[in-house]
Design a protein around this motif. Structure first.
Motif: not given
Length: 161
Positions: A42-62
C-alpha cells in the motif's frame, strides 16, 4: 493518498487486518509478515490508492498475500515435525473460545475467510466479493454453507457448553 493519510490507515486498520490474517493462518509470525507486506504494498502504491477506499484495498492486498503465503507453505515439505503441544499459554483456556476456534479451523480457507470478513470485520457481501475476487452470489452461497457447517459442529453434544 498522502503520507499523513497512510499513517492514519496504519493506525485505524493494522489491528483489524492482523486479527483477520491471524485467525486464518493461526501463526503469529506469519500473520505479521503478511500484514507488513500488505502495508508495504500500500505504501508503494499510495499515490494510486484513494484514501476513502484504503480499508478495502488493504484487506484485499492482505487477503491475496495470505493466499500466496498458504500456497507457498503447502509446497514446502518439512523434514522434522514439531508438536504444537509445546506452546506455553499464560492465560487460562476458555472452553468457548477453544470450541469456536476448532469450528473455524474445520472450514476451508475460503469459507473461513468469508466468515471472518463478514461476521468479525463487518464487510458487506459486495465488499467481500471485491476482496476475494468472488461474485456477490458466490459469497452468499459459500458463506451460507460455512455457517451450516459451523452450526452442525457447534450443536454436537460434546461441543455444547
Amino acid at each position: 493518498m498522502t503520507e499523513k493519510e497512510y499513517n492514519e490507515c496504519v493506525r485505524l486498520y493494522a489491528d483489524n487486518v492482523y486479527r483477520f490474517i491471524l485467525k486464518n493462518l493461526r501463526h503469529e509470525e506469519d500473520a505479521r509478515d503478511v500484514v507488513q507486506s500488505a502495508f508495504e504494498k500500500m505504501w508503494q502504491r499510495r499515490e494510486e490508492v484513494d484514501y476513502d477506499k484504503s480499508k478495502s484495498y488493504l484487506f484485499t492486498v492482505a487477503y491475496h498475500q495470505m493466499i500466496d503465503h498458504l500456497r507457498k507453505v503447502k509446497r514446502i515439505t518439512l523434514k522434522d515435525e514439531f508438536s504444537e503441544q509445546v506452546a506455553i499459554s499464560h492465560k487460562p483456556v476458555n472452553n468457548l473460545k477453544k470450541v469456536l476456534e476448532e469450528a473455524l479451523s474445520r472450514l476451508s480457507e475460503t469459507q473461513r475467510s468469508l466468515v471472518l470478513l463478514k461476521d468479525y470485520e463487518g464487510y458487506s457481501y459486495k465488499e467481500i466479493g471485491q476482496i476475494t475476487g468472488l461474485s456477490e452470489s458466490q459469497v452468499k452461497v459459500y458463506l451460507h454453507r460455512a455457517r451450516i457447517q459451523l452450526k452442525n459442529y457447534l450443536v454436537k453434544p460434546e461441543n455444547v457448553l
